[in-house]
Design a protein around this motif. Structure first.
Motif, PDB file in Angstrom:
ATOM      1  N   ASP A 112       0.849  -1.191   0.000  1.00  0.00           N
ATOM      2  CA  ASP A 112       0.000   0.000   0.000  1.00  0.00           C
ATOM      3  C   ASP A 112       0.882   1.238   0.000  1.00  0.00           C
ATOM      4  O   ASP A 112       0.982   1.954   1.000  1.00  0.00           O
ATOM      5  CB  ASP A 112      -0.928   0.006   1.227  1.00  0.00           C
ATOM      6  CG  ASP A 112      -1.892  -1.152   1.221  1.00  0.00           C
ATOM      7  OD1 ASP A 112      -2.507  -1.387   0.164  1.00  0.00           O
ATOM      8  OD2 ASP A 112      -2.039  -1.824   2.264  1.00  0.00           O
ATOM      9  N   PRO A 113       1.553   1.539  -1.102  1.00  0.00           N
ATOM     10  CA  PRO A 113       2.476   2.677  -1.137  1.00  0.00           C
ATOM     11  C   PRO A 113       1.728   4.001  -1.025  1.00  0.00           C
ATOM     12  O   PRO A 113       0.564   4.118  -1.415  1.00  0.00           O
ATOM     13  CB  PRO A 113       3.162   2.544  -2.499  1.00  0.00           C
ATOM     14  CG  PRO A 113       2.180   1.787  -3.339  1.00  0.00           C
ATOM     15  CD  PRO A 113       1.476   0.854  -2.408  1.00  0.00           C
ATOM     16  N   VAL A 114       2.385   4.993  -0.482  1.00  0.00           N
ATOM     17  CA  VAL A 114       1.794   6.311  -0.264  1.00  0.00           C
ATOM     18  C   VAL A 114       2.334   7.278  -1.308  1.00  0.00           C
ATOM     19  O   VAL A 114       3.540   7.342  -1.551  1.00  0.00           O
ATOM     20  CB  VAL A 114       2.112   6.830   1.148  1.00  0.00           C
ATOM     21  CG1 VAL A 114       1.601   8.259   1.329  1.00  0.00           C
ATOM     22  CG2 VAL A 114       1.504   5.908   2.200  1.00  0.00           C
ATOM     23  N   LEU A 115       1.431   8.042  -1.919  1.00  0.00           N
ATOM     24  CA  LEU A 115       1.810   9.100  -2.851  1.00  0.00           C
ATOM     25  C   LEU A 115       1.571  10.438  -2.167  1.00  0.00           C
ATOM     26  O   LEU A 115       0.451  10.738  -1.766  1.00  0.00           O
ATOM     27  CB  LEU A 115       0.984   9.015  -4.138  1.00  0.00           C
ATOM     28  CG  LEU A 115       1.059   7.703  -4.930  1.00  0.00           C
ATOM     29  CD1 LEU A 115       0.219   7.815  -6.201  1.00  0.00           C
ATOM     30  CD2 LEU A 115       2.493   7.348  -5.279  1.00  0.00           C
ATOM     31  N   LEU A 164       6.737  14.096  -7.588  1.00  0.00           N
ATOM     32  CA  LEU A 164       6.610  12.722  -7.129  1.00  0.00           C
ATOM     33  C   LEU A 164       7.791  11.875  -7.594  1.00  0.00           C
ATOM     34  O   LEU A 164       8.285  11.009  -6.855  1.00  0.00           O
ATOM     35  CB  LEU A 164       5.295  12.118  -7.642  1.00  0.00           C
ATOM     36  CG  LEU A 164       5.065  10.642  -7.333  1.00  0.00           C
ATOM     37  CD1 LEU A 164       4.827  10.435  -5.844  1.00  0.00           C
ATOM     38  CD2 LEU A 164       3.902  10.084  -8.135  1.00  0.00           C
ATOM     39  N   LEU A 165       8.245  12.124  -8.811  1.00  0.00           N
ATOM     40  CA  LEU A 165       9.340  11.337  -9.377  1.00  0.00           C
ATOM     41  C   LEU A 165      10.722  11.926  -9.086  1.00  0.00           C
ATOM     42  O   LEU A 165      11.722  11.407  -9.585  1.00  0.00           O
ATOM     43  CB  LEU A 165       9.154  11.215 -10.890  1.00  0.00           C
ATOM     44  CG  LEU A 165       7.874  10.494 -11.343  1.00  0.00           C
ATOM     45  CD1 LEU A 165       7.800  10.465 -12.862  1.00  0.00           C
ATOM     46  CD2 LEU A 165       7.793   9.083 -10.773  1.00  0.00           C
ATOM     47  N   ASP A 166      10.756  12.994  -8.306  1.00  0.00           N
ATOM     48  CA  ASP A 166      12.047  13.596  -7.944  1.00  0.00           C
ATOM     49  C   ASP A 166      12.612  12.851  -6.737  1.00  0.00           C
ATOM     50  O   ASP A 166      12.526  13.295  -5.594  1.00  0.00           O
ATOM     51  CB  ASP A 166      11.857  15.079  -7.617  1.00  0.00           C
ATOM     52  CG  ASP A 166      13.180  15.782  -7.359  1.00  0.00           C
ATOM     53  OD1 ASP A 166      14.226  15.207  -7.710  1.00  0.00           O
ATOM     54  OD2 ASP A 166      13.163  16.890  -6.794  1.00  0.00           O
ATOM     55  N   GLU A 170      -3.579  14.630  -2.132  1.00  0.00           N
ATOM     56  CA  GLU A 170      -3.053  13.912  -0.966  1.00  0.00           C
ATOM     57  C   GLU A 170      -3.315  12.415  -1.074  1.00  0.00           C
ATOM     58  O   GLU A 170      -4.428  11.986  -1.334  1.00  0.00           O
ATOM     59  CB  GLU A 170      -3.700  14.461   0.307  1.00  0.00           C
ATOM     60  CG  GLU A 170      -3.249  13.764   1.572  1.00  0.00           C
ATOM     61  CD  GLU A 170      -4.065  14.197   2.782  1.00  0.00           C
ATOM     62  OE1 GLU A 170      -3.746  13.763   3.885  1.00  0.00           O
ATOM     63  OE2 GLU A 170      -5.032  14.950   2.594  1.00  0.00           O
ATOM     64  N   ARG A 171      -2.251  11.628  -0.884  1.00  0.00           N
ATOM     65  CA  ARG A 171      -2.295  10.162  -0.940  1.00  0.00           C
ATOM     66  C   ARG A 171      -2.827   9.659  -2.283  1.00  0.00           C
ATOM     67  O   ARG A 171      -3.280   8.531  -2.399  1.00  0.00           O
ATOM     68  CB  ARG A 171      -3.128   9.591   0.206  1.00  0.00           C
ATOM     69  CG  ARG A 171      -2.599   9.949   1.583  1.00  0.00           C
ATOM     70  CD  ARG A 171      -3.438   9.337   2.675  1.00  0.00           C
ATOM     71  NE  ARG A 171      -3.279   7.891   2.687  1.00  0.00           N
ATOM     72  CZ  ARG A 171      -2.340   7.239   3.357  1.00  0.00           C
ATOM     73  NH1 ARG A 171      -1.462   7.905   4.090  1.00  0.00           N
ATOM     74  NH2 ARG A 171      -2.261   5.918   3.326  1.00  0.00           N
ATOM     75  N   GLY A 172      -2.780  10.511  -3.317  1.00  0.00           N
ATOM     76  CA  GLY A 172      -3.222  10.105  -4.639  1.00  0.00           C
ATOM     77  C   GLY A 172      -4.708   9.817  -4.732  1.00  0.00           C
ATOM     78  O   GLY A 172      -5.127   8.988  -5.549  1.00  0.00           O
ATOM     79  N   ARG A 173      -5.524  10.511  -3.931  1.00  0.00           N
ATOM     80  CA  ARG A 173      -6.965  10.217  -3.906  1.00  0.00           C
ATOM     81  C   ARG A 173      -7.660  10.578  -5.214  1.00  0.00           C
ATOM     82  O   ARG A 173      -8.770  10.120  -5.467  1.00  0.00           O
ATOM     83  CB  ARG A 173      -7.629  10.955  -2.737  1.00  0.00           C
ATOM     84  CG  ARG A 173      -7.085  10.540  -1.369  1.00  0.00           C
ATOM     85  CD  ARG A 173      -7.898  11.158  -0.249  1.00  0.00           C
ATOM     86  NE  ARG A 173      -7.259  10.977   1.043  1.00  0.00           N
ATOM     87  CZ  ARG A 173      -7.302   9.876   1.771  1.00  0.00           C
ATOM     88  NH1 ARG A 173      -7.993   8.844   1.320  1.00  0.00           N
ATOM     89  NH2 ARG A 173      -6.697   9.794   2.938  1.00  0.00           N
ATOM     90  N   SER A 174      -7.030  11.426  -6.039  1.00  0.00           N
ATOM     91  CA  SER A 174      -7.634  11.778  -7.321  1.00  0.00           C
ATOM     92  C   SER A 174      -7.451  10.684  -8.366  1.00  0.00           C
ATOM     93  O   SER A 174      -7.983  10.790  -9.471  1.00  0.00           O
ATOM     94  CB  SER A 174      -7.016  13.087  -7.839  1.00  0.00           C
ATOM     95  OG  SER A 174      -5.605  12.952  -7.954  1.00  0.00           O
ATOM     96  N   GLY A 231      -7.180   3.106  -7.621  1.00  0.00           N
ATOM     97  CA  GLY A 231      -6.225   2.272  -6.905  1.00  0.00           C
ATOM     98  C   GLY A 231      -5.149   1.711  -7.815  1.00  0.00           C
ATOM     99  O   GLY A 231      -3.961   1.687  -7.456  1.00  0.00           O
ATOM    100  N   GLY A 232      -5.528   1.283  -9.008  1.00  0.00           N
ATOM    101  CA  GLY A 232      -4.545   0.759  -9.940  1.00  0.00           C
ATOM    102  C   GLY A 232      -3.586   1.824 -10.432  1.00  0.00           C
ATOM    103  O   GLY A 232      -2.388   1.565 -10.621  1.00  0.00           O
ATOM    104  N   GLN A 233      -4.085   3.039 -10.666  1.00  0.00           N
ATOM    105  CA  GLN A 233      -3.216   4.121 -11.109  1.00  0.00           C
ATOM    106  C   GLN A 233      -2.211   4.496 -10.022  1.00  0.00           C
ATOM    107  O   GLN A 233      -1.035   4.732 -10.307  1.00  0.00           O
ATOM    108  CB  GLN A 233      -4.063   5.335 -11.506  1.00  0.00           C
ATOM    109  CG  GLN A 233      -4.864   5.133 -12.782  1.00  0.00           C
ATOM    110  CD  GLN A 233      -5.781   6.309 -13.064  1.00  0.00           C
ATOM    111  OE1 GLN A 233      -6.294   6.959 -12.153  1.00  0.00           O
ATOM    112  NE2 GLN A 233      -6.008   6.574 -14.348  1.00  0.00           N
ATOM    113  N   ARG A 234      -2.678   4.568  -8.786  1.00  0.00           N
ATOM    114  CA  ARG A 234      -1.750   4.860  -7.676  1.00  0.00           C
ATOM    115  C   ARG A 234      -0.668   3.788  -7.594  1.00  0.00           C
ATOM    116  O   ARG A 234       0.512   4.082  -7.383  1.00  0.00           O
ATOM    117  CB  ARG A 234      -2.519   4.935  -6.348  1.00  0.00           C
ATOM    118  CG  ARG A 234      -3.392   6.152  -6.208  1.00  0.00           C
ATOM    119  CD  ARG A 234      -3.810   6.348  -4.767  1.00  0.00           C
ATOM    120  NE  ARG A 234      -4.594   5.242  -4.255  1.00  0.00           N
ATOM    121  CZ  ARG A 234      -5.919   5.173  -4.300  1.00  0.00           C
ATOM    122  NH1 ARG A 234      -6.604   6.158  -4.866  1.00  0.00           N
ATOM    123  NH2 ARG A 234      -6.562   4.151  -3.791  1.00  0.00           N
TER     124      ARG A 234
END
Length: 611
Positions: free
Chosen positions: A419-422, A430-432, A475-479, A482-485
């Motif tokens: 369950d990774p966190v974004l 995010l990729l930095d 926050e936490r990639g809620r936008s 689940g698969g995209q996160r």
């Protein structure tokens, strides 16, 4: 230490033997700021304490009709007023700086501890307690550190005033010198019950906050099953318990505040009563009585400082206990020395389970228990919770991860949780992440099949010309789904390009077609690098160089996916989700339906990938 110089280059090594020892350690680290606050506090309170002196001189000058002494009294009032303003201003400035810098020091220590323990932290300490310590508890501890200097300045000024009164007017001064300590000691018996009630309130408030958080997180499910009213009633009961505890705590602190007003008032009445008698006898002048009365009135101010210091300690002591327990957590084994700067490249081996991931290969690990898989993944990365004494560490290239510097171990082995966190921010942010530079962001996103994610972020971006990299992730990639996160987190891990990458169920939230493409992309991008994937998906297992099955904490089977399907009944049952009845029987039989499911899954993966 000034606020603009934060954060600390080195916050130090805290004393975590107990909460009071942690508070003492923080106070010692703030000696410069505490000394400055003490000096300004003494100046402020001494100026206030001396104000009755020119006031008494002015009254006596009026009685004696002396204009020169009245002017002198006025000048002293102006001087003391200026000193009072200066001392109060600087005391507030330095005290707030002490509060902020001590809280910042503690927050740095907590952040370093979280980074040190990684995902093992939440397995050893409840997530709610971590949040409480890093927010409310840090504030309470900073409050206590800030009140120490004001408490000491009040104590110093009170002692000086009482001693001065004894010399200035022995009879009245003796009454005040004896009465003030009694006032302070009279409140002490009320502090323990007040502290217990405050602790009860905080505990109930924490439970109510946890219940509210769980309810909000599961609101969609609750609405689906019609359980909103049930949880609402539970939260209503919890909030009423918090309200009752808060009222009981407030009553005790109100009693302490009332005592701080009543007892000094009785002392003031006694001083005036005795003073009036002395004036009638001609032993004390009117101006002297006004001076003593003004000084006794001033003593109400330091007594309030004593009350605040007592409140600050009662609130900060349990907070410091929790912070000390958290900061006292350690890795399973501390390195004996600095060690080498890098961990040698080689096979990743776990002596406990017998798991071995060969260097440069993609190894898939099958565990029937998802929780056991998560614990083993953490162990492979050196993030395992505290283990029993004597448990051997995971070895990378023959070197134990627990015996090398933590930074080197984490540079060599990266573990992606199931369950990774974004974190919120743009995709570029995010990729930095720290990386080897061998993998570009575009290659990592392509390997993780993030094309649809990029299109979505580009459409939602305020500046279309900036592209998907400027797209904002909430926050936490809620936008995102689940698969995209999950795929964005995988791309981030691939971009880091560690020597060993451990993935725990990296495709559990994606469809079969995408899962097959992700499996092939990871295999191609990680060619020649050691990769361990915890999964039960045939689409990923079929692309692994070796498959290892772990059951009851031990490796029970090793081989290729197709080989294990034919030869191991427990493996087939786990992969095909069939019931594992009689796994220990000498003549296991695979059902025809199970065999067809496994073979179909592998075949579909190859067909979809080639399409």
């Amino acid at each position: 230490m000034r606020i603009r110089d934060l954060p600390y280059a080195d916050p130090g090594v805290p004393d975590t033997r107990s909460g009071p020892r942690l508070l003492l350690w923080l106070s010692r680290r703030q000696l410069g700021g505490q000394s400055a606050a003490l000096g300004w506090g003494v100046l402020h309170m001494a100026a206030v304490a001396l104000f009755p002196l020119p006031l008494g001189m002015a009254v006596q000058a009026v009685v004696d009709r002396s204009g020169s002494r009245l002017a002198l009294a006025g000048g002293l009032m102006l001087l003391l007023g200026a000193l009072t303003a200066l001392g109060d201003t600087m005391l507030h400035r330095v005290s707030v700086a002490n509060w902020i810098t001590s809280a910042a020091r503690l927050q740095q220590l907590l952040a370093r501890k979280a980074a040190e323990l990684g995902s093992a932290l939440t397995r050893r300490v409840a997530a709610g307690e971590i949040v409480t310590v890093s927010t409310a508890d840090v504030e309470h501890i900073g409050w206590f550190v800030e009140t120490q200097s004001r408490f000491l300045s009040a104590a110093v000024t009170t002692l000086a005033v009482c001693a001065s009164l004894v010399f200035y007017q022995p009879v009245l001064g003796t009454v005040v010198a004896v009465g003030v300590p009694l006032l302070v000691l009279a409140v002490l018996p009320l502090l323990p019950p007040a502290t217990r009630r405050a602790d009860e309130q905080r505990e109930l408030a924490g439970h109510a906050a946890e219940l509210a958080s769980d309810t909000v997180a599961g609101l969609r499910v609750l609405r689906g099953i019609g359980g909103e009213e049930l949880f609402l009633a539970r939260y209503r009961r919890a909030s009423q318990e918090v309200r009752g505890a808060a009222v009981r705590s407030a009553r005790m602190w109100a009693l302490i505040a009332a005592a701080q007003v009543l007892l000094p008032g009785l002392l003031m009445i006694a001083v005036v009563w005795i003073g009036v008698g002395l004036v009638r006898d001609g032993r004390v002048g009117v101006g002297e009585l006004v001076t003593v009365y003004g000084v006794v009135t001033f003593l109400l101010f330091p007594l309030r400082q004593f009350e605040e210091a007592a409140m600050a300690y009662s609130f900060s002591r349990p907070s410091a206990d929790r912070a000390a327990r958290l900061l006292a957590l350690r890795r399973t084994v501390e390195p004996a020395g600095a060690g080498a700067g890098r961990v040698p490249v080689g096979d990743l081996r776990d002596p406990v389970t017998g798991l071995r991931a060969r260097a440069g290969e993609l190894t898939a690990v099958v565990c029937g228990d998802p929780d056991a898989a998560g614990l083993l993944a953490d162990r492979l990365g050196g993030h395992a919770p505290e283990a029993a004494a004597g448990t051997p560490s995971v070895l990378l290239g023959g070197v134990a991860l627990d015996e090398v510097p933590q930074a080197a171990a984490r540079e060599a082995v990266l573990v992606q949780d199931k369950d990774p966190v974004l974190l919120s921010g743009t995709l570029a942010e995010l990729l930095d992440v720290p990386s080897s530079g061998r993998v570009s962001p575009e290659a990592a996103l392509a390997a993780a099949c993030c094309g649809d994610v990029l299109d979505s972020l580009e459409r939602s971006s305020a500046d279309r010309s900036a592209g998907a990299m400027a797209g904002y992730i909430t926050e936490r990639g809620r936008s995102l789904s689940g698969g995209q996160r999950q795929r964005l987190a995988l791309a981030r891990s691939l971009l880091a390009d560690p020597e060993v990458l451990v993935l725990d169920e990296p495709t559990s939230a994606v469809d079969a077609h995408t899962e097959a493409r992700v499996g092939e992309g990871v295999r191609a991008l990680r060619e020649g690098r050691t990769t361990v994937v915890f999964t039960t998906s045939p689409l990923l297992l079929d692309r692994a160089d070796r498959v290892v099955m772990v059951r009851d904490g031990q490796v029970v089977a090793v081989g290729r996916h197709d080989e294990l399907l034919r030869t191991d009944r427990a493996y087939r049952a786990t992969v095909t989700r069939a019931a594992d009845e009689g796994a220990g029987a000498p003549d296991p039989v695979l059902t025809e339906a199970g065999r067809r499911r496994a073979e179909s899954a592998s075949a579909n993966g190859r067909i979809e990938d080639s399409a």
